[in-house]
Design a protein around this motif. Structure first.
Motif, PDB file in Angstrom:
ATOM      1  N   MET A 179       0.851  -1.174   0.000  1.00  0.00           N
ATOM      2  CA  MET A 179       0.000   0.000   0.000  1.00  0.00           C
ATOM      3  C   MET A 179       0.895   1.234   0.000  1.00  0.00           C
ATOM      4  SD  MET A 179      -2.946   0.970   2.742  1.00  0.00           S
ATOM      5  CE  MET A 179      -4.228   0.053   1.968  1.00  0.00           C
ATOM      6  N   ARG A 180       0.574   2.179  -0.858  1.00  0.00           N
ATOM      7  CA  ARG A 180       1.412   3.363  -0.978  1.00  0.00           C
ATOM      8  C   ARG A 180       1.364   4.263   0.247  1.00  0.00           C
ATOM      9  NH1 ARG A 180      -0.842   6.422  -5.356  1.00  0.00           N
ATOM     10  NH2 ARG A 180      -2.649   5.112  -5.139  1.00  0.00           N
ATOM     11  N   ASP A 181       0.212   4.391   0.871  1.00  0.00           N
ATOM     12  CA  ASP A 181       0.052   5.291   2.005  1.00  0.00           C
ATOM     13  C   ASP A 181       0.207   4.519   3.311  1.00  0.00           C
ATOM     14  OD1 ASP A 181      -0.514   7.503   3.566  1.00  0.00           O
ATOM     15  OD2 ASP A 181      -2.674   7.250   3.389  1.00  0.00           O
ATOM     16  N   SER A 182       1.446   4.220   3.664  1.00  0.00           N
ATOM     17  CA  SER A 182       1.680   3.495   4.913  1.00  0.00           C
ATOM     18  C   SER A 182       2.967   3.995   5.555  1.00  0.00           C
ATOM     19  CB  SER A 182       1.755   1.984   4.668  1.00  0.00           C
ATOM     20  OG  SER A 182       2.855   1.685   3.863  1.00  0.00           O
ATOM     21  N   THR A 208       5.483   3.292   9.396  1.00  0.00           N
ATOM     22  CA  THR A 208       5.696   2.771  10.742  1.00  0.00           C
ATOM     23  C   THR A 208       5.794   3.973  11.663  1.00  0.00           C
ATOM     24  OG1 THR A 208       6.849   0.833   9.906  1.00  0.00           O
ATOM     25  CG2 THR A 208       7.211   1.401  12.221  1.00  0.00           C
ATOM     26  N   LEU A 221       1.519   0.991  13.238  1.00  0.00           N
ATOM     27  CA  LEU A 221       1.611   1.276  11.814  1.00  0.00           C
ATOM     28  C   LEU A 221       0.405   2.078  11.355  1.00  0.00           C
ATOM     29  CD1 LEU A 221       2.343  -2.391  10.671  1.00  0.00           C
ATOM     30  CD2 LEU A 221       4.041  -0.617  11.052  1.00  0.00           C
ATOM     31  N   ARG A 222       0.608   2.931  10.351  1.00  0.00           N
ATOM     32  CA  ARG A 222      -0.515   3.573   9.673  1.00  0.00           C
ATOM     33  C   ARG A 222      -0.600   2.943   8.289  1.00  0.00           C
ATOM     34  NH1 ARG A 222       1.217   8.366   7.963  1.00  0.00           N
ATOM     35  NH2 ARG A 222       1.076   7.695   5.815  1.00  0.00           N
ATOM     36  N   LYS A 223      -1.750   2.405   7.952  1.00  0.00           N
ATOM     37  CA  LYS A 223      -2.001   1.777   6.649  1.00  0.00           C
ATOM     38  C   LYS A 223      -3.257   2.415   6.073  1.00  0.00           C
ATOM     39  CE  LYS A 223       1.026  -1.716   6.726  1.00  0.00           C
ATOM     40  NZ  LYS A 223       2.021  -1.952   5.712  1.00  0.00           N
ATOM     41  N   GLY A 224      -3.087   3.323   5.141  1.00  0.00           N
ATOM     42  CA  GLY A 224      -4.257   4.014   4.587  1.00  0.00           C
ATOM     43  C   GLY A 224      -4.981   4.786   5.668  1.00  0.00           C
ATOM     44  N   VAL A 227      -2.743   0.334  12.922  1.00  0.00           N
ATOM     45  CA  VAL A 227      -2.589  -1.045  13.360  1.00  0.00           C
ATOM     46  C   VAL A 227      -1.667  -1.034  14.572  1.00  0.00           C
ATOM     47  CG1 VAL A 227      -1.804  -3.360  12.742  1.00  0.00           C
ATOM     48  CG2 VAL A 227      -2.838  -1.884  10.994  1.00  0.00           C
ATOM     49  N   TYR A 265      -5.151  10.189  15.461  1.00  0.00           N
ATOM     50  CA  TYR A 265      -5.318   8.745  15.328  1.00  0.00           C
ATOM     51  C   TYR A 265      -6.063   8.111  16.509  1.00  0.00           C
ATOM     52  CZ  TYR A 265      -1.584   9.405  11.895  1.00  0.00           C
ATOM     53  OH  TYR A 265      -0.819   9.831  10.845  1.00  0.00           O
ATOM     54  N   ILE A 279      -7.092  -2.798  15.447  1.00  0.00           N
ATOM     55  CA  ILE A 279      -7.221  -1.944  14.264  1.00  0.00           C
ATOM     56  C   ILE A 279      -8.087  -0.741  14.633  1.00  0.00           C
ATOM     57  CG2 ILE A 279      -7.985  -1.811  11.858  1.00  0.00           C
ATOM     58  CD1 ILE A 279      -5.738  -3.869  12.362  1.00  0.00           C
TER      59      ILE A 279
END
Length: 99
Positions: free
Chosen positions: A1-4, A6, A16-19, A23, A48, A96
């Motif tokens: 995924m492009r928008d991630s 640590t 982590l940020r994933k989109g 997480v 967040y 999540i």
């Protein structure tokens, strides 16, 4: 995924940020007391943080005391024993958080 990214990774904690989700992973041990807990040394950044407390069950590798992974509205992250005899056995949990 492009928008991630640590956001934090040290010792027992990974964030982590994933989109559009955060997480949170805990993998390690805590004290053996019935209600012992471990708090992450960093808090989630305000953007967040969940609006209410979120929880997830953790898998305890030796099958003993249940554990819970918690993200509080103030950004605090914690993994805790949930009563009983307590256990310092290793565990793993993932939470999540959509934002």
């Amino acid at each position: 995924m492009r928008d991630s990214a640590t956001l934090y990774e040290k010792d027992q904690w990974t964030i982590l940020r994933k989109g559009r989700v955060i997480v949170v992973k805990f993998a390690g041990s805590i004290g053996s007391g019935s209600w012992d807990s471990v708090t992450c040394p960093v808090k989630l950044a305000e953007q967040y943080r969940p609006p209410i407390e979120l929880t997830a069950a953790c898998t305890v590798w030796n099958g003993q005391t249940p554990r819970i992974l918690t993200a509080s509205a103030d950004g605090t992250l914690k993994c805790a024993n949930m009563g009983g005899a307590g256990s310092n056995g290793a565990c793993s949990g993932v939470l999540i958080i959509p934002f």
